[in-house]
Design an enzyme around this catalytic site. Structure first.
Site, PDB file in Angstrom:
ATOM      1  N   LYS A  11      48.604 -18.149  89.509  1.00 23.40           N
ATOM      2  CA  LYS A  11      47.498 -19.001  89.962  1.00 23.40           C
ATOM      3  C   LYS A  11      47.997 -20.021  91.002  1.00 23.40           C
ATOM      4  CE  LYS A  11      45.173 -18.621  85.442  1.00 23.40           C
ATOM      5  NZ  LYS A  11      44.604 -19.396  84.313  1.00 23.40           N
ATOM      6  N   TYR A  51      36.196 -14.067  86.225  1.00 28.47           N
ATOM      7  CA  TYR A  51      36.022 -14.873  85.014  1.00 28.47           C
ATOM      8  C   TYR A  51      34.610 -14.787  84.444  1.00 28.47           C
ATOM      9  CZ  TYR A  51      40.653 -17.096  85.284  1.00 28.47           C
ATOM     10  OH  TYR A  51      42.010 -17.343  85.267  1.00 28.47           O
ATOM     11  N   ARG A  87      51.254 -10.472  78.010  1.00 27.13           N
ATOM     12  CA  ARG A  87      50.623 -11.657  77.408  1.00 27.13           C
ATOM     13  C   ARG A  87      51.612 -12.412  76.509  1.00 27.13           C
ATOM     14  NH1 ARG A  87      45.080 -13.418  78.278  1.00 27.13           N
ATOM     15  NH2 ARG A  87      44.874 -13.726  76.031  1.00 27.13           N
ATOM     16  N   THR A  93      46.873 -19.637  75.603  1.00 22.84           N
ATOM     17  CA  THR A  93      46.090 -20.278  76.675  1.00 22.84           C
ATOM     18  C   THR A  93      46.507 -21.733  76.907  1.00 22.84           C
ATOM     19  OG1 THR A  93      44.271 -18.803  76.112  1.00 22.84           O
ATOM     20  CG2 THR A  93      43.731 -20.723  77.465  1.00 22.84           C
ATOM     21  N   ASN A 114      47.369 -23.534  83.995  1.00 16.15           N
ATOM     22  CA  ASN A 114      48.333 -22.844  83.138  1.00 16.15           C
ATOM     23  C   ASN A 114      49.082 -21.697  83.828  1.00 16.15           C
ATOM     24  OD1 ASN A 114      46.296 -20.962  83.099  1.00 16.15           O
ATOM     25  ND2 ASN A 114      45.851 -21.152  80.909  1.00 16.15           N
ATOM     26  N   HIS A 117      47.622 -15.712  85.011  1.00 16.16           N
ATOM     27  CA  HIS A 117      46.625 -14.917  84.294  1.00 16.16           C
ATOM     28  C   HIS A 117      47.236 -13.568  83.934  1.00 16.16           C
ATOM     29  CE1 HIS A 117      42.951 -12.726  83.348  1.00 16.16           C
ATOM     30  NE2 HIS A 117      43.494 -11.741  84.044  1.00 16.16           N
ATOM     31  N   GLU A 128      39.794  -5.485  85.944  1.00 19.02           N
ATOM     32  CA  GLU A 128      40.391  -6.471  86.853  1.00 19.02           C
ATOM     33  C   GLU A 128      41.157  -5.792  87.998  1.00 19.02           C
ATOM     34  OE1 GLU A 128      42.562  -8.912  84.069  1.00 19.02           O
ATOM     35  OE2 GLU A 128      40.712  -9.734  83.224  1.00 19.02           O
TER      36      GLU A 128
HETATM   37  P1  DAT Z   1      43.688 -16.839  79.005  1.00 18.57           P
HETATM   38  O1  DAT Z   1      43.958 -17.199  80.454  1.00 18.57           O
HETATM   39  O2  DAT Z   1      44.820 -17.236  78.108  1.00 18.57           O
HETATM   40  O3  DAT Z   1      43.262 -15.411  78.840  1.00 18.57           O
HETATM   41  P2  DAT Z   1      40.895 -17.557  78.553  1.00 18.57           P
HETATM   42  O4  DAT Z   1      40.535 -16.189  79.006  1.00 18.57           O
HETATM   43  O5  DAT Z   1      40.339 -18.014  77.237  1.00 18.57           O
HETATM   44  O6  DAT Z   1      42.478 -17.760  78.518  1.00 18.57           O
HETATM   45  O7  DAT Z   1      40.431 -18.622  79.634  1.00 18.57           O
HETATM   46  C1  DAT Z   1      40.603 -18.335  81.009  1.00 18.57           C
HETATM   47  C2  DAT Z   1      41.128 -19.570  81.693  1.00 18.57           C
HETATM   48  O8  DAT Z   1      40.145 -20.600  81.592  1.00 18.57           O
HETATM   49  C3  DAT Z   1      42.380 -20.171  81.068  1.00 18.57           C
HETATM   50  O9  DAT Z   1      43.556 -19.544  81.522  1.00 18.57           O
HETATM   51  C4  DAT Z   1      42.295 -21.590  81.499  1.00 18.57           C
HETATM   52  C5  DAT Z   1      40.810 -21.871  81.499  1.00 18.57           C
HETATM   53  N1  DAT Z   1      40.390 -22.501  80.239  1.00 18.57           N
HETATM   54  C6  DAT Z   1      40.292 -21.915  79.008  1.00 18.57           C
HETATM   55  N2  DAT Z   1      39.892 -22.779  78.078  1.00 18.57           N
HETATM   56  C7  DAT Z   1      39.721 -23.969  78.725  1.00 18.57           C
HETATM   57  C8  DAT Z   1      39.322 -25.272  78.337  1.00 18.57           C
HETATM   58  N3  DAT Z   1      39.010 -25.544  77.072  1.00 18.57           N
HETATM   59  N4  DAT Z   1      39.282 -26.239  79.288  1.00 18.57           N
HETATM   60  C9  DAT Z   1      39.597 -25.983  80.571  1.00 18.57           C
HETATM   61  N5  DAT Z   1      39.976 -24.777  81.018  1.00 18.57           N
HETATM   62  C10 DAT Z   1      40.047 -23.782  80.111  1.00 18.57           C
HETATM   63 MG    MG Z   2      41.510 -14.430  79.392  1.00 15.42          MG
END
Ligand code: DAT
Ligand code: MG
Length: 140
Positions: A11, A51, A87, A93, A114, A117, A128
């Site tokens: 990212k 997303y 992963r 996350t 973070n 992805h 994707e």
């Molecule tokens: P991951 O990237 O671990 O698959 P996810 O699919 O639940 O996580 O969420 C996608 C992205 O959205 C994640 O990398 C960061 C952001 N995100 C997730 N939960 C969040 C939150 N509570 N506040 C802000 N950003 C968040």
């Molecule tokens: Mg995800």
């Protein structure tokens, strides 16, 4: 365990921190093969599609503006069990809950920044990869 493909993206925060090489190195040394790779600033349309499962979440707008804020390094890894393994190497996350030794555990603090992805299932990976890459951009 079968040979799979996973979609990974460093990212904008990971690119800004100079982590492209470190992240690729970890996956290459593990033994996964890079079968496609490019750098781009994602459009809003691409980010929203990527997303789309989160479109009703309160952080969706912030997420899309963050991922489109600068260059992203998108790549496809191939190997045995790569979806789950990639992963595991990323961590969970929330970087504060990610184990040391994982990418998020080593390089991030904020959930909204973070670093990386990784596809969460073989089905997500297929969706994707098709969204980010043309067939001819992938090695056979
Ligand atoms: P991951 O990237 O671990 O698959 P996810 O699919 O639940 O996580 O969420 C996608 C992205 O959205 C994640 O990398 C960061 C952001 N995100 C997730 N939960 C969040 C939150 N509570 N506040 C802000 N950003 C968040
Ligand atoms: Mg995800």
């Amino acid at each position: 365990m079968s040979v799979e493909r996973s979609f990974i993206a460093v990212k904008p925060d990971g690119v800004a921190k100079g982590l492209i090489g470190e992240i690729l190195k970890r996956y290459e040394q593990k033994g996964f093969r890079v079968v496609a790779l490019k750098q781009l600033v994602p459009t809003k349309e691409l980010a929203e599609k990527h997303y789309e499962e989160h479109k009703e979440r309160p952080f969706f707008g912030e997420l899309v503006s963050f991922i489109t804020s600068g260059p992203v390094v998108a790549f496809v890894l191939e190997g045995k069990g790569v979806v789950a393994a990639a992963r595991l190497m990323i961590g969970v996350t929330n970087p504060l809950l990610s184990n040391p030794g994982t990418i998020r555990g080593d390089y991030a603090i904020e959930v909204s920044k973070n670093i990386i992805h990784g596809s969460d299932s073989v089905a997500s990976a297929e969706r994707e990869i098709a969204l980010w890459f043309k067939t001819e951009e992938l090695l056979q």
